[in-house]
Design a protein around this motif. Structure first.
Motif, mmCIF file in Angstrom:
data_model
loop_
_atom_site.group_PDB
_atom_site.id
_atom_site.type_symbol
_atom_site.label_atom_id
_atom_site.label_comp_id
_atom_site.label_asym_id
_atom_site.label_seq_id
_atom_site.Cartn_x
_atom_site.Cartn_y
_atom_site.Cartn_z
ATOM 1 N N TYR A 1 0.848 -1.187 0.000
ATOM 2 C CA TYR A 1 0.000 0.000 0.000
ATOM 3 C C TYR A 1 0.894 1.251 0.000
ATOM 4 O O TYR A 1 1.975 1.243 0.597
ATOM 5 C CB TYR A 1 -0.915 -0.001 1.231
ATOM 6 N N PRO A 2 0.480 2.320 -0.670
ATOM 7 C CA PRO A 2 1.313 3.516 -0.753
ATOM 8 C C PRO A 2 1.831 3.977 0.607
ATOM 9 O O PRO A 2 1.073 4.036 1.579
ATOM 10 C CB PRO A 2 0.357 4.554 -1.365
ATOM 11 N N ILE B 1 2.885 8.176 -7.829
ATOM 12 C CA ILE B 1 2.989 8.879 -9.108
ATOM 13 C C ILE B 1 2.417 7.970 -10.189
ATOM 14 O O ILE B 1 3.017 6.941 -10.534
ATOM 15 C CB ILE B 1 4.451 9.230 -9.430
ATOM 16 N N PRO B 2 1.234 8.272 -10.717
ATOM 17 C CA PRO B 2 0.635 7.399 -11.738
ATOM 18 C C PRO B 2 1.365 7.502 -13.064
ATOM 19 O O PRO B 2 1.889 8.563 -13.421
ATOM 20 C CB PRO B 2 -0.793 7.932 -11.856
ATOM 21 N N LYS C 1 4.281 4.581 -9.495
ATOM 22 C CA LYS C 1 5.510 4.494 -8.713
ATOM 23 C C LYS C 1 5.222 5.034 -7.322
ATOM 24 O O LYS C 1 4.629 6.100 -7.170
ATOM 25 C CB LYS C 1 6.634 5.296 -9.369
ATOM 26 N N ASP C 2 5.643 4.264 -6.317
ATOM 27 C CA ASP C 2 5.522 4.692 -4.925
ATOM 28 C C ASP C 2 6.708 5.601 -4.613
ATOM 29 O O ASP C 2 7.857 5.261 -4.907
ATOM 30 C CB ASP C 2 5.529 3.458 -4.021
ATOM 31 N N LYS C 3 6.441 6.755 -4.037
ATOM 32 C CA LYS C 3 7.515 7.712 -3.753
ATOM 33 C C LYS C 3 8.542 7.171 -2.764
ATOM 34 O O LYS C 3 9.649 7.705 -2.667
ATOM 35 C CB LYS C 3 6.916 9.021 -3.238
ATOM 36 N N ASN D 1 10.660 -1.731 -3.573
ATOM 37 C CA ASN D 1 10.209 -2.778 -4.492
ATOM 38 C C ASN D 1 9.391 -3.796 -3.696
ATOM 39 O O ASN D 1 9.935 -4.712 -3.087
ATOM 40 C CB ASN D 1 11.407 -3.457 -5.156
ATOM 41 N N HIS D 2 8.079 -3.622 -3.693
ATOM 42 C CA HIS D 2 7.223 -4.505 -2.897
ATOM 43 C C HIS D 2 7.089 -5.898 -3.517
ATOM 44 O O HIS D 2 6.714 -6.843 -2.811
ATOM 45 C CB HIS D 2 5.847 -3.870 -2.720
#
Length: 735
Positions: free
Chosen positions: A503-504, A553-554, A569-571, A575-576
């Motif tokens: 999750y973000p 960031i879509p 992209k998660d700020k 790398n989940h």
């Protein structure tokens, strides 16, 4: 001859029909509109996995790219010999075959059976029928692997060519694929479809497409109909277009479909029926003027046009009728068990009548969910009596008394009322549903649900981190989830948890701490089943609509076809993906009761931080949640039977005391309650008043207190006495 043909294209479920067409047919019945429905997926599976089907596959000039496919090919006679018997067994018609299947030398075995070395220990907890189902499932999965390797790479039991429908922002790839020659699976599908159209002779064919894995087959079928039955009009609705095709722009889609309807399908289909089937002149022709539609996409002047000009409001849930499962091959579905976990198997084992307690979600706040769309945001519950009426109708129609309520989240108060109504009518049913882990699910409410036939619940724990649960706006805490899950488990209701990672803004530490929470929940037997999935950002969720607020960031692309999943992209830059295997491997072990003493590092092949969660966090949460807090407005019911009474006198210091012994028998225990005669008489009368019957109303605790205090003093002393506490443990419920 029927005017409408409702189709679920391949593939969805093996064990039970997907309910969309049954819902629509039930509605059409209320309007006197004739319709026939079919689950094309199960019909294709039955033809494919048969003696004739396997003979045709093995007779083909196949390439055998792996040693596993070579082995299966060399054992083809064994597969052809056993396939019909195995399918009949999985349909529940040949239970005696279980002994042969479990003997170890009946089924041919390929790579899927390598799992048995890891799972042999689990069979001790499985009955012979379940063990045989599990082995037969592995056998079918071996054949499925062979089909994927040698016949059709897109095959899957619950999906077909899913990659063509998932995140397909452009129609190009699917359109190109549809120009290829039909595959072997397509040929079977189209042959069955052709026979059904000839028999039914519909004017309008409606495809319900719930998932990306149904999309390709729907288009392939529509392409076939356009070529061979050009006068028949074709519509598509269901979960996929409702979520993915709201921004459709590509006119080529309408080379296959005439209409695409969005959201609730009842009124849109009724209006399509009026336009298509009531047109004078050529059969199936469409009037060009004064089109009246509800949430319908059509092609006008070579442009995709959204028409929503009907003034009639959507039907209330009380008006849509009871789902109708007629026409479907209910005795042909097969039950499979993929893993030895009784809760996990509910999705694939057994045939369930599907119903909905409430349209939409009563919570409607979770930030990862499509709460902007009608299927979530328009909340409308159905009256409990209406629901149970529909249950009785479906039992009579299908002969099945198992129900899966497919709610986004079933409302606790409505679940309570449904349970009371089931008990009043003395119905014997088994049911399960999806919930939120609301604190209103007290121990006593869970016991009431169990008494009505509730066998399992599934709910979203999501990320076991209070910070992230608040960001998600889940409205629960980890401690609350643990307490509620424990209440269900202790009542005998199994609990499945949906789990999320990535999750973000989620940190690595929070992922590991979340895993530790899950480990403790399983170790304490609070959860019986779970499933990890990686967070996906969707266009209609708050995260998708307001990404800046959630630190993502879509990666936006031009949308001409499907629009739902959004790459991002998660700020945090984490790398989940790297956690996927370890989380799922650990959960697999936890679900089978092992691996609790392993350090969390054991599940990962890269360095992880140590958890910061106290090893007794969940245990302490359960202890803290045991406080008995009962409001005077709480409802009180008795679900036990009528006791046997014995009045007698005792003597003490020359004084005679009149006593009553009440002996209660329930399904598992016998217990006695000893009271003064007058209080015993009062209790007998009260238990009769608060028993759940057609004639009794539901009483509150305050009413009980008032009644008691017209005869005696100090209700609290009586309420917390050993006698009442014993009744509280055995069927005197307060919620």
């Amino acid at each position: 001859m029927k005017e409408l043909l409702l189709i679920t294209p391949p593939f969805t479920q093996l064990n039970t029909p997907y309910p969309a067409t049954a819902y629509i047919k039930g509605f059409l019945n209320t309007k006197g509109i004739s319709a026939f429905q079919m689950d094309l997926g199960i019909e294709v599976i039955l033809e494919l996995f048969s003696k004739d089907g396997l003979r045709q596959i093995f007779a083909s000039n196949l390439q055998l790219p792996t040693s596993n496919s070579e082995r299966i090919s060399s054992l083809q006679n064994d597969y052809i010999k056993t396939i019909d018997a195995v399918m009949t067994f999985l349909q529940g018609k040949n239970p005696s075959l279980a002994r042969q299947i479990c003997s170890g030398n009946f089924l041919p075995e390929a790579s899927r059976f390598a799992q048995l070395d890891d799972m042999e220990w689990a069979f001790g907890t499985m009955g012979m029928q379940d063990k045989a189902k599990h082995l037969a499932t592995l056998y079918l999965e071996d054949l499925s692997d062979f089909i994927v390797e040698c016949v059709d790479e897109n095959f899957g039991f619950s999906r077909y060519a899913e990659r063509l429908g998932r995140s397909a922002n452009s129609f190009d790839k699917l359109y190109t694929h549809l120009s290829n020659q039909p595959t072997y699976i397509d040929q079977i599908t189209l042959r069955i479809l052709h026979q059904k159209i000839e028999a039914v002779q519909p004017r309008l064919i409606c495809f319900s497409v719930p998932f990306p894995g149904n999309l390709y087959s729907a288009f392939r079928c529509a392409q076939f109909i356009k070529k061979h039955f050009p006068t028949i009009k074709i519509a598509m609705g269901g979960g996929f277009p409702n979520t993915e095709l709201r921004d459709l722009k590509d006119a080529r889609v309408f080379e296959f479909f005439d209409f695409i309807t969005l959201d609730d399908g009842e009124l849109p289909i009724e209006l399509l029926y009026n336009e298509v089937c009531h047109t004078e002149g050529s059969r199936g022709a469409l009037k060009e003027k004064n089109l009246e539609f509800k949430r319908t996409l059509v092609l006008q002047n070579n442009e995709v046009t959204y028409i929503n000009n009907a003034t009639q409001p959507d039907y209330k849930q009380s008006e849509v009728g009871t789902p109708d499962y007629s026409d479907l091959l209910l005795d042909k579905y097969i039950s499979v068990i993929e893993i030895a976990n009784p809760m996990h198997s509910l999705w694939s084992d057994g045939r369930w009548n599907k119903l909905t307690m409430a349209h939409g979600c009563y919570w409607g706040k979770c930030t990862f969910c499509d709460i902007s769309l009608d299927y979530i945001k328009l909340y409308e519950p159905i009256a409990a009596k209406t629901l149970v009426d529909r249950m009785e109708t479906l039992i009579a129609q299908t002969g099945e008394n198992g129900f899966h309520f497919v709610d986004e989240a079933a409302p606790p108060t409505l679940m309570r009322e449904v349970a009371l109504e089931i008990i009043r009518r003395k119905l014997v049913v088994s049911w399960w549903t999806n919930i939120r882990f609301e604190k209103s699910f007290t121990a006593d409410l869970c016991l009431l649900l169990k008494a009505s036939g509730c066998i399992a619940v599934s709910g979203g724990l999501e990320v076991a981190s209070d910070r992230l649960l608040e960001l998600i706006q889940k409205g629960v805490t980890v401690e609350q989830v643990a307490q509620v899950a424990a209440n269900f488990t202790e009542s005998g209701i199994m609990v499945h948890a949906y789990l999320m990672y990535g999750y973000p803004t989620q940190t690595i530490q929070e992922t590991i701490d979340s895993l530790e929470m899950v480990r403790q929940l399983f170790e304490l037997c609070v959860l019986q089943s779970g499933f990890w999935h990686q967070f996906a950002m969707t266009a209609h969720s708050p995260v998708g609509m307001f990404p800046d607020e959630f630190g993502v960031i879509p990666e936006l692309k031009p949308i001409t076809f499907a629009n739902n999943d959004i790459d991002f992209k998660d700020k945090t830059g984490i790398n989940h993906d790297q956690f996927s295997f370890g989380l799922k491997k650990s959960l697999f072990n936890f679900m089978h009761g092992i691996g609790f003493d392993f350090p969390l590092q054991e599940w990962f092949d890269f360095k992880i931080p140590k958890t910061k969660i106290h090893p007794d966090f969940i245990a302490n949460s359960l202890y803290d949640g045991k406080v008995d807090r009962i409001k005077s407005s709480a409802k009180i019911v008795w679900i036990g039977g009528k006791p046997i009474t014995n009045s007698f006198n005792t003597y003490k210091k020359g004084v005679t005391y009149e006593k009553m012994k009440l002996t209660f028998h329930n399904a598992t225990v016998t217990f006695d309650v000893l009271l003064d005669q007058d209080k015993g008489d009062w209790l007998l009368a009260i238990l009769e008043k608060i028993a759940i019957t057609e004639s009794n109303s539901i009483h509150s605790l305050s009413q009980l207190k008032t009644d008691f205090e017209t005869h005696f003093e100090d209700f609290e002393l009586f309420w917390y006495s050993k006698s009442i506490l014993k009744l509280r443990e055995n069927g005197l419920l307060v919620f």
